[in-house]
Design an enzyme around this catalytic site. Structure first.
Site, PDB file in Angstrom:
ATOM      1  N   LYS A  54      40.101 151.705  82.273  1.00  0.00           N
ATOM      2  CA  LYS A  54      40.605 150.382  81.868  1.00  0.00           C
ATOM      3  C   LYS A  54      41.915 150.073  82.591  1.00  0.00           C
ATOM      4  O   LYS A  54      42.108 148.974  83.107  1.00  0.00           O
ATOM      5  CB  LYS A  54      40.844 150.341  80.355  1.00  0.00           C
ATOM      6  N   GLN A  98      42.539 152.418  71.330  1.00  0.00           N
ATOM      7  CA  GLN A  98      41.282 153.114  71.635  1.00  0.00           C
ATOM      8  C   GLN A  98      40.744 153.815  70.382  1.00  0.00           C
ATOM      9  O   GLN A  98      41.454 154.581  69.741  1.00  0.00           O
ATOM     10  CB  GLN A  98      41.529 154.129  72.765  1.00  0.00           C
ATOM     11  N   ASP A 121      40.048 143.371  71.665  1.00  0.00           N
ATOM     12  CA  ASP A 121      38.785 144.002  71.262  1.00  0.00           C
ATOM     13  C   ASP A 121      38.020 143.119  70.276  1.00  0.00           C
ATOM     14  O   ASP A 121      36.836 143.345  70.028  1.00  0.00           O
ATOM     15  CB  ASP A 121      39.066 145.357  70.585  1.00  0.00           C
TER      16      ASP A 121
END
Ligand code: NAD
Length: 297
Positions: A54, A98, A121
């Site tokens: 990422k 994460q 997200d």
């Protein structure tokens, strides 16, 4: 006739190209550089690989990338303090924590402490509600990538029968909302669904997000249907070593489907591309600019 293979790798490269163009324009026209902060707690090897990739792709599209790597034993209060700091940092437009988090940390509490406008997200409860009511939201990356590929392949999805297998908060449920938003007739199937084969056979669009290797065989697929395989499963090869497979049995499904995404090279690459797209969208909205066309719903 053999199914059209939907090339997620090539599609994701195109999306990243569009993101890079928007980033360059934001810099040139407004002096703004979109920034993405990724927070990793602990040393889960798969998470470390995702975070590295990422960060690399964030830089490649010209954005600012910030990584916070915290010890596995980090106290919840310290993690929340970091998120608060990122929430108030004007150079950070997207925050990703994460998952999974170590067991002593309350994932819901942590996710819901992210500023919803920076929740790239799309997991914050406000974004879930906004998506469910058809309002502008941050859309979870994996389902967004699936929707982009479906729209690209079909144009309009209106009136199509879609079956989503899996009801997780990160894939199945938001995928179903997006398909509903595009006027599909949506069924969500799950581990308690009776006659799953019959349910799947009715679908013009099948999205499999189960986490069970090759569980959907070709004889469940309506001829000509589009199959989007979200699953990423590692299985042993007979000759030794391992390989990645999806949740559908690729060969038998590809023989019947009209279009299908492969694993690897289908949904997977789209997920990071959509994370970058969401970061640009968040940056534009934070600065009172319209979200880039085609990069969000
Ligand atoms: P999850 O474990 O949270 O949810 C799985 C869902 O499948 C559950 O809702 C469950 O009800 C359903 N299910 C389980 N067994 C079933 C059965 N026999 N029949 C029907 N439904 C069944 O998983 P998830 O996080 O949604 O991920 C699903 C898969 O997608 C995994 O393989 C994961 O690795 C993959 N994934 C890929 C990406 C990507 O970027 N490509 C992103 C997220 C998840």
């Amino acid at each position: 006739m053999a199914a059209t293979v939907i090339d997620g790798k090539a599609f994701a490269a195109r999306v990243r190209g569009q993101v890079a163009t928007h980033v360059a324009a934001l810099k040139a026209d407004h002096g703004i550089t979109p920034g993405l902060a990724v927070v990793l707690v602990g040393e889960d090897p798969a998470s470390q690989v995702y975070v590295k990739s990422k960060g690399k792709m964030t830089l490649e599209v010209g954005m600012k990338s910030v990584e916070h790597k915290l010890d596995a034993g980090t106290a919840e209060a310290d993690l929340l303090a970091l998120i608060h700091q990122l929430n108030t940092d004007p150079e950070i437009h997207g925050i990703l924590v994460q998952l999974p988090l170590p067991g002593h940390l309350d994932e819901d509490l942590v996710i819901n402490s992210i500023d919803p406008a920076k929740d790239v997200d799309g997991f914050h409860i406000s974004n879930v509600g906004l998506l469910g009511t058809g309002q502008d939201s941050m859309v979870p990356c994996t389902p967004l990538g699936c929707l982009m590929m479906l729209r690209d392949h079909h144009g309009s999805l209106s009136g199509m029968d879609a079956v989503v297998i899996g009801r997780s908060n990160i894939v199945g449920k938001p995928m179903a909302q997006l398909l509903l938003g595009d006027s599909c007739t949506v069924t969500i199937a799950h581990s308690r669904t009776k006659d799953l084969a019959d349910v799947v056979r009715r679908a013009d669009i099948v999205v499999a997000a189960v986490g069970r290797p090759q569980m959907v065989p070709g004889d469940w697929i309506k001829p000509g249907a589009t199959v989007i395989d979200v699953g990423i499963n590692r299985i042993d090869k007979p000759e030794g070593g391992t390989r990645l497979v999806g949740d559908v049995d690729y060969d038998s499904c590809a023989a019947v489907a009209g279009a299908i995404t492969p694993v690897p090279g289908g949904v997977g690459p789209m997920t990071i591309a959509c994370l970058l797209a969401n970061t640009v969208t968040a940056c534009c909205r934070a600065n009172g600019l319209p979200a880039p066309e085609g990069l969000t719903v």
